[in-house]
Design a protein around this motif. Structure first.
Motif, PDB file in Angstrom:
ATOM      1  N   ILE A   1      -2.542  -8.968   6.577  1.00 23.68           N
ATOM      2  CA  ILE A   1      -3.042  -7.944   5.645  1.00 23.68           C
ATOM      3  C   ILE A   1      -4.435  -7.488   6.074  1.00 23.68           C
ATOM      4  CG2 ILE A   1      -3.899  -7.644   3.270  1.00 23.68           C
ATOM      5  CD1 ILE A   1      -1.394  -9.131   2.325  1.00 23.68           C
ATOM      6  N   GLU A   2      -5.251  -8.433   6.505  1.00 21.18           N
ATOM      7  CA  GLU A   2      -6.599  -8.104   6.989  1.00 21.18           C
ATOM      8  C   GLU A   2      -6.518  -7.213   8.238  1.00 21.18           C
ATOM      9  OE1 GLU A   2      -9.394 -11.336   8.228  1.00 21.18           O
ATOM     10  OE2 GLU A   2     -10.156 -10.986   6.195  1.00 21.18           O
ATOM     11  N   ARG A   3      -5.587  -7.533   9.133  1.00 22.34           N
ATOM     12  CA  ARG A   3      -5.411  -6.750  10.366  1.00 22.34           C
ATOM     13  C   ARG A   3      -5.005  -5.310  10.051  1.00 22.34           C
ATOM     14  NH1 ARG A   3      -1.723  -4.835  13.769  1.00 22.34           N
ATOM     15  NH2 ARG A   3      -0.002  -5.439  12.407  1.00 22.34           N
ATOM     16  N   LEU A   4      -4.044  -5.146   9.130  1.00 22.77           N
ATOM     17  CA  LEU A   4      -3.587  -3.808   8.748  1.00 22.77           C
ATOM     18  C   LEU A   4      -4.687  -3.030   8.021  1.00 22.77           C
ATOM     19  CD1 LEU A   4       0.043  -4.718   7.603  1.00 22.77           C
ATOM     20  CD2 LEU A   4      -0.534  -3.162   9.466  1.00 22.77           C
ATOM     21  N   GLU A   5      -5.471  -3.734   7.220  1.00 18.76           N
ATOM     22  CA  GLU A   5      -6.584  -3.087   6.508  1.00 18.76           C
ATOM     23  C   GLU A   5      -7.606  -2.536   7.510  1.00 18.76           C
ATOM     24  OE1 GLU A   5     -10.054  -4.139   3.203  1.00 18.76           O
ATOM     25  OE2 GLU A   5      -8.912  -5.743   4.135  1.00 18.76           O
TER      26      GLU A   5
ATOM     27  N   LEU B   1       3.579  -0.667   5.884  1.00 16.17           N
ATOM     28  CA  LEU B   1       3.615  -2.075   6.305  1.00 16.17           C
ATOM     29  C   LEU B   1       2.676  -2.910   5.438  1.00 16.17           C
ATOM     30  CD1 LEU B   1       3.546  -1.660  10.189  1.00 16.17           C
ATOM     31  CD2 LEU B   1       5.449  -2.521   8.848  1.00 16.17           C
ATOM     32  N   LEU B   2       1.516  -2.348   5.117  1.00 16.29           N
ATOM     33  CA  LEU B   2       0.550  -3.048   4.263  1.00 16.29           C
ATOM     34  C   LEU B   2       1.120  -3.246   2.861  1.00 16.29           C
ATOM     35  CD1 LEU B   2      -2.277  -4.272   3.985  1.00 16.29           C
ATOM     36  CD2 LEU B   2      -3.133  -2.003   3.398  1.00 16.29           C
ATOM     37  N   MET B   3       1.829  -2.239   2.365  1.00 14.22           N
ATOM     38  CA  MET B   3       2.463  -2.358   1.050  1.00 14.22           C
ATOM     39  C   MET B   3       3.502  -3.486   1.056  1.00 14.22           C
ATOM     40  SD  MET B   3       5.516  -1.442  -0.710  1.00 14.22           S
ATOM     41  CE  MET B   3       6.230  -0.122   0.235  1.00 14.22           C
TER      42      MET B   3
END
Length: 203
Positions: free
Chosen positions: A41-45, A127-129
């Motif tokens: 999640i951190e990577r996608l953010e 993807l984050l969702m």
């Protein structure tokens, strides 16, 4: 990893046509991760933050190019009378036209980049969702399992508490009965003497 790939098309089909807001701009989304934020999640953010920075830069460049193009177009209109008898443009007019062509090419290139970037942002946001949903449902499932265990423990404690209350009442009733019998057998004066002797213990 294969499981996620299999479920993704299903998610996409279910959510087709539905507008998913950009999660990293939603303060409520950030509230979900006050304790911990998984690495994926951190990577996608971070990836979406970079997309936003690129989008902002492209928007600014397009805005500046439009202003410059408008200025050059005005110059061409103003300098139209500089065209010679044989239709020859002045060097300035010709240079302005060349610059407009360059600007048009640059704007077209940046609009293509913007369109591509928009697609990448939507994909990464999706993807984050999915990652957010999996993370939240994992927590809720864990919480539910703990809640069910607590329900069982609370029920056991209630049963134990009822047993202890019943035992306490039995003890109190037994003591009252014994005291009443002692009162009847030995009388109040004798009992008062023993009350003084055993006062602290009986309390």
């Amino acid at each position: 990893m294969g499981k996620k790939k299999n479920t993704m098309p299903g998610f996409q089909q279910l959510l087709q046509g539905k507008k998913i807001p950009l999660l990293i701009l939603d303060q409520k989304w950030h509230q979900l991760f006050l304790d911990d934020k998984p690495k994926e999640i951190e990577r996608l953010e971070q990836k979406l933050n970079k997309h936003l920075a690129t989008q902002g830069r492209l928007n600014q460049e397009l805005k500046e190019l439009k202003v410059l193009k408008t200025k050059l177009m005005k110059n061409i209109v103003v300098n139209m009378d500089e065209i010679g008898e044989h239709g020859q443009e002045s060097r300035k007019l010709s240079e302005d036209r060349r610059l407009i062509t360059e600007i048009n090419d640059k704007m077209e290139d940046e609009e293509v980049q913007m369109e591509k970037l928009q697609g990448e942002m939507e994909e990464d946001n999706f993807l984050l969702m999915v990652q957010t949903m999996e993370y939240c449902y994992r927590i809720m499932n864990s919480n539910e399992a703990e809640r069910e265990q607590l329900v069982v423990k609370i029920a056991q404690m209630r049963t134990e508490l009822k047993t202890k209350i019943y035992r306490r009442e039995s003890i109190e009733e037994q003591n009252r009965g014994i005291y009443a019998y002692l009162h009847d057998i030995f009388g109040p004066r004798v009992l008062e003497t023993f009350d003084l002797k055993y006062e602290d213990e009986y309390k």
